[in-house]
Design a protein around this motif. Structure first.
Motif, mmCIF file in Angstrom:
data_model
loop_
_atom_site.group_PDB
_atom_site.id
_atom_site.type_symbol
_atom_site.label_atom_id
_atom_site.label_comp_id
_atom_site.label_asym_id
_atom_site.label_seq_id
_atom_site.Cartn_x
_atom_site.Cartn_y
_atom_site.Cartn_z
ATOM 1 N N SER A 136 0.846 -1.195 0.000
ATOM 2 C CA SER A 136 0.000 0.000 0.000
ATOM 3 C C SER A 136 0.874 1.234 0.000
ATOM 4 O O SER A 136 1.954 1.253 0.610
ATOM 5 C CB SER A 136 -0.940 0.024 1.212
ATOM 6 O OG SER A 136 -0.271 0.467 2.368
ATOM 7 N N TYR A 160 2.446 9.571 -6.281
ATOM 8 C CA TYR A 160 1.363 8.926 -5.518
ATOM 9 C C TYR A 160 1.752 8.833 -4.034
ATOM 10 O O TYR A 160 0.919 9.061 -3.145
ATOM 11 C CB TYR A 160 1.092 7.506 -6.029
ATOM 12 C CG TYR A 160 0.703 7.371 -7.484
ATOM 13 C CD1 TYR A 160 0.069 8.403 -8.178
ATOM 14 C CD2 TYR A 160 0.945 6.186 -8.169
ATOM 15 C CE1 TYR A 160 -0.283 8.255 -9.512
ATOM 16 C CE2 TYR A 160 0.590 6.026 -9.505
ATOM 17 C CZ TYR A 160 -0.020 7.068 -10.169
ATOM 18 O OH TYR A 160 -0.376 6.908 -11.489
ATOM 19 N N GLU A 209 -1.677 13.225 2.871
ATOM 20 C CA GLU A 209 -2.864 12.807 3.609
ATOM 21 C C GLU A 209 -2.512 12.421 5.045
ATOM 22 O O GLU A 209 -3.221 12.778 5.987
ATOM 23 C CB GLU A 209 -3.530 11.625 2.903
ATOM 24 C CG GLU A 209 -4.836 11.201 3.543
ATOM 25 C CD GLU A 209 -5.628 10.263 2.644
ATOM 26 O OE1 GLU A 209 -6.820 10.535 2.419
ATOM 27 O OE2 GLU A 209 -5.043 9.267 2.150
ATOM 28 N N SER A 218 -5.931 10.922 -9.410
ATOM 29 C CA SER A 218 -7.077 10.009 -9.518
ATOM 30 C C SER A 218 -6.672 8.563 -9.253
ATOM 31 O O SER A 218 -5.497 8.200 -9.348
ATOM 32 C CB SER A 218 -7.692 10.120 -10.920
ATOM 33 O OG SER A 218 -6.736 9.755 -11.895
ATOM 34 N N ALA A 219 -7.660 7.754 -8.919
ATOM 35 C CA ALA A 219 -7.454 6.311 -8.764
ATOM 36 C C ALA A 219 -7.394 5.653 -10.142
ATOM 37 O O ALA A 219 -7.764 6.253 -11.152
ATOM 38 C CB ALA A 219 -8.596 5.716 -7.948
ATOM 39 N N ARG A 235 -4.696 2.349 -4.797
ATOM 40 C CA ARG A 235 -4.686 3.723 -4.286
ATOM 41 C C ARG A 235 -6.034 4.423 -4.546
ATOM 42 O O ARG A 235 -6.667 4.209 -5.574
ATOM 43 C CB ARG A 235 -3.544 4.526 -4.904
ATOM 44 C CG ARG A 235 -3.798 4.965 -6.331
ATOM 45 C CD ARG A 235 -2.588 5.627 -6.974
ATOM 46 N NE ARG A 235 -2.959 6.220 -8.245
ATOM 47 C CZ ARG A 235 -3.151 5.551 -9.375
ATOM 48 N NH1 ARG A 235 -2.987 4.239 -9.387
ATOM 49 N NH2 ARG A 235 -3.503 6.178 -10.472
ATOM 50 N N PRO A 236 -6.462 5.287 -3.615
ATOM 51 C CA PRO A 236 -7.694 6.044 -3.806
ATOM 52 C C PRO A 236 -7.423 7.346 -4.565
ATOM 53 O O PRO A 236 -6.269 7.719 -4.795
ATOM 54 C CB PRO A 236 -8.118 6.359 -2.368
ATOM 55 C CG PRO A 236 -6.814 6.526 -1.656
ATOM 56 C CD PRO A 236 -5.869 5.528 -2.293
ATOM 57 N N ASP A 237 -8.490 8.031 -4.936
ATOM 58 C CA ASP A 237 -8.367 9.385 -5.492
ATOM 59 C C ASP A 237 -7.950 10.336 -4.363
ATOM 60 O O ASP A 237 -8.546 10.321 -3.282
ATOM 61 C CB ASP A 237 -9.723 9.818 -6.064
ATOM 62 C CG ASP A 237 -9.630 11.139 -6.822
ATOM 63 O OD1 ASP A 237 -9.256 12.156 -6.198
ATOM 64 O OD2 ASP A 237 -9.950 11.172 -8.021
ATOM 65 N N ARG A 238 -6.933 11.149 -4.606
ATOM 66 C CA ARG A 238 -6.456 12.064 -3.555
ATOM 67 C C ARG A 238 -6.551 13.537 -3.980
ATOM 68 O O ARG A 238 -5.814 14.394 -3.454
ATOM 69 C CB ARG A 238 -5.024 11.710 -3.140
ATOM 70 C CG ARG A 238 -4.955 10.427 -2.299
ATOM 71 C CD ARG A 238 -3.669 10.304 -1.495
ATOM 72 N NE ARG A 238 -3.804 9.275 -0.472
ATOM 73 C CZ ARG A 238 -3.477 7.995 -0.645
ATOM 74 N NH1 ARG A 238 -3.002 7.580 -1.808
ATOM 75 N NH2 ARG A 238 -3.635 7.134 0.345
#
Length: 248
Positions: free
Chosen positions: A53, A83, A90, A107-108, A179-182
Motif C-alpha cells: 500500500s 502517488y 494525507e 485520480s485512482a 490507491r484512492p483518489d487524492r
C-alpha cells in the motif's frame, strides 16, 4: 542550487518513479546539493515485508524521517513517487512545507488499469523476468526526444528495467492498483506546490494535470516524457530549488 536562509534547513525528499529506485533522481540530487534525502521504494531497496500500500510506504518514509530527526520537509515525487507524496500529504499534511508532483496524477486507477497492474504482479510472482515485465515500458517511460537524442540514457534505463526486482514490481503494482483518489487531499493541503508535466508523456493525460494544478496552483509543461528527472535533470533541479524557496 539549494537555497540560503530560512528554507535552507528544510530537508528535500525525492521519491522515485516505478519501476526504479533513487537512481531516477540522482542527477537532480547532485545538481541541487544541500540537505537531500532519497528513499528507495519497498522492494527496490526499501523493505517490502508489509501489505502492499502507498499508505504503508508513506508511513515507512515518515518513520525514516523521524529516525533522522526530520520534522518538516519539502517533497517531490515522480510517477509512483507522486502517488506516495500525496499519501504523505494525507498522513502528515502539517509536515509538508512544499510539494512537487512530476508526471503523476491524483485520480485512482480505472478498473481495467488496476486489473492490468494486478496481472503484472501475478506474473512477477510466477517468476517472469523483469525484462519481460517492465522492459517493454521503455517507450512509454521515455519521451521521443530522449529516445532520439539521449542514447546513453536509453541504454542505462534499459539495463535498470532489466534489473528491476520482481518482488518490487509486484509490490508496487498492487500498491498502485489499490490507491484512492487524492484530489481532495491536495485541495485541503496548505503547503504550496508545483505540478510538472512532460508533454510527451503517454501515461499521464493532460486533463489530469489541470486537475492537479487547480488543486495546487502552478503547472509547468516541459518537452519530455514520463521520467522528467532523468530526461531533464537540470530543469527539474531548478524547479525543485523553486519549491524549496516557496516552502513555508
Amino acid at each position: 542550487h539549494a537555497p540560503q536562509g530560512a528554507s535552507a534547513h528544510l530537508p528535500l525528499l525525492l521519491l522515485p518513479p516505478f519501476p526504479l529506485d533513487s537512481w531516477a533522481w540522482s542527477g537532480v540530487a547532485e545538481l541541487v546539493g544541500g540537505n537531500v534525502y532519497t528513499l528507495d521504494p519497498p522492494g527496490f531497496g526499501g523493505a517490502a515485508d508489509a501489505e502492499p500500500s502507498l499508505e504503508g510506504y508513506a508511513g515507512a518514509v515518515l518513520a525514516e524521517l523521524d529516525a533522522r530527526g526530520v520534522d518538516r520537509f519539502v517533497v517531490a515525487g515522480n510517477s509512483m513517487g507522486g502517488y506516495a507524496a500525496m499519501a504523505l500529504a494525507e498522513l502528515a499534511p502539517d509536515r509538508i512545507a512544499a510539494i512537487g508532483l512530476f508526471g503523476t496524477k491524483a485520480s485512482a486507477d480505472a478498473p481495467d488499469a488496476a486489473a492490468a497492474r494486478l496481472e503484472m504482479a501475478a506474473r512477477a510472482d510466477a517468476g517472469a523476468p523483469a525484462s519481460e515485465l517492465v522492459g517493454p515500458m521503455l517507450e512509454k517511460l521515455l519521451g521521443p526526444s530522449a529516445r532520439e537524442h539521449r542514447p546513453e540514457l536509453v541504454e542505462a534505463l534499459t539495463r535498470r528495467l532489466a534489473d528491476a526486482p520482481p518482488a518490487g514490481i509486484a509490490w508496487a503494482q498492487r500498491a498502485m492498483a489499490a490507491r484512492p483518489d487524492r484530489t481532495r487531499v491536495l485541495e485541503d493541503l496548505k503547503a504550496p506546490g508545483i505540478v510538472v508535466y512532460g508533454v510527451e508523456d503517454p501515461l499521464m493525460p493532460a486533463a489530469e494535470q489541470r486537475v492537479l494544478a487547480s488543486a495546487l496552483g502552478t503547472l509547468v509543461e516541459l518537452p519530455c516524457g514520463h521520467l522528467i528527472p532523468l530526461e531533464l535533470p537540470d530543469v527539474a533541479a531548478r524547479i525543485v530549488a523553486d519549491l524549496w524557496l516557496m516552502a513555508h
